[in-house]
Motif scaffolding. Sequence first.
Motif, mmCIF file in Angstrom:
data_model
loop_
_atom_site.group_PDB
_atom_site.id
_atom_site.type_symbol
_atom_site.label_atom_id
_atom_site.label_comp_id
_atom_site.label_asym_id
_atom_site.label_seq_id
_atom_site.Cartn_x
_atom_site.Cartn_y
_atom_site.Cartn_z
ATOM 1 N N GLY A 6 -36.704 -14.779 -19.119
ATOM 2 C CA GLY A 6 -35.442 -14.114 -18.821
ATOM 3 C C GLY A 6 -35.486 -12.600 -18.826
ATOM 4 N N GLU A 7 -36.632 -12.008 -19.088
ATOM 5 C CA GLU A 7 -36.741 -10.550 -19.155
ATOM 6 C C GLU A 7 -36.534 -9.903 -17.790
ATOM 7 N N ILE A 8 -37.078 -10.511 -16.759
ATOM 8 C CA ILE A 8 -36.963 -9.974 -15.401
ATOM 9 C C ILE A 8 -36.040 -10.893 -14.615
ATOM 10 N N THR A 9 -34.996 -10.319 -14.037
ATOM 11 C CA THR A 9 -33.979 -11.137 -13.378
ATOM 12 C C THR A 9 -33.960 -10.974 -11.861
ATOM 13 N N ARG A 10 -34.955 -10.393 -11.305
ATOM 14 C CA ARG A 10 -34.990 -10.193 -9.851
ATOM 15 C C ARG A 10 -35.231 -11.522 -9.130
ATOM 16 N N ASP A 11 -34.725 -11.601 -7.895
ATOM 17 C CA ASP A 11 -34.902 -12.815 -7.092
ATOM 18 C C ASP A 11 -36.348 -13.023 -6.667
ATOM 19 N N ASN A 12 -37.061 -11.934 -6.424
ATOM 20 C CA ASN A 12 -38.419 -12.041 -5.899
ATOM 21 C C ASN A 12 -39.462 -11.991 -7.015
ATOM 22 N N TYR A 13 -39.160 -12.620 -8.134
ATOM 23 C CA TYR A 13 -40.059 -12.639 -9.281
ATOM 24 C C TYR A 13 -40.368 -14.079 -9.659
ATOM 25 N N LEU A 14 -41.611 -14.341 -9.954
ATOM 26 C CA LEU A 14 -42.032 -15.676 -10.356
ATOM 27 C C LEU A 14 -42.873 -15.549 -11.615
ATOM 28 N N ARG A 15 -42.459 -16.206 -12.671
ATOM 29 C CA ARG A 15 -43.194 -16.171 -13.936
ATOM 30 C C ARG A 15 -44.035 -17.429 -14.025
ATOM 31 N N ILE A 16 -45.351 -17.272 -14.155
ATOM 32 C CA ILE A 16 -46.275 -18.403 -14.186
ATOM 33 C C ILE A 16 -47.129 -18.314 -15.438
ATOM 34 N N ASN A 17 -47.160 -19.387 -16.195
ATOM 35 C CA ASN A 17 -48.110 -19.508 -17.295
ATOM 36 C C ASN A 17 -49.342 -20.193 -16.701
ATOM 37 N N ASN A 18 -50.371 -19.427 -16.466
ATOM 38 C CA ASN A 18 -51.559 -19.964 -15.803
ATOM 39 C C ASN A 18 -52.684 -20.283 -16.785
ATOM 40 N N SER A 19 -52.330 -20.504 -18.041
ATOM 41 C CA SER A 19 -53.347 -20.808 -19.057
ATOM 42 C C SER A 19 -54.139 -22.065 -18.723
#
Length: 36
Positions: A6-19
């Motif tokens: 929830g830190e970045i709320t932009r539409d063009n943002y994707l948060r991926i846990n790639n562990s």
Amino acid sequence: MNSYEGEITRDNYLRINNSDVTPEDVAALIKARFHL
């Protein structure tokens, strides 16, 4: 880049846990999310 949920709320943002994800799978997620 590290971000918190929830830190970045932009539409063009994707948060991926790639562990535990292959680079190919991460690329597929990015392609699908941004319709590339």
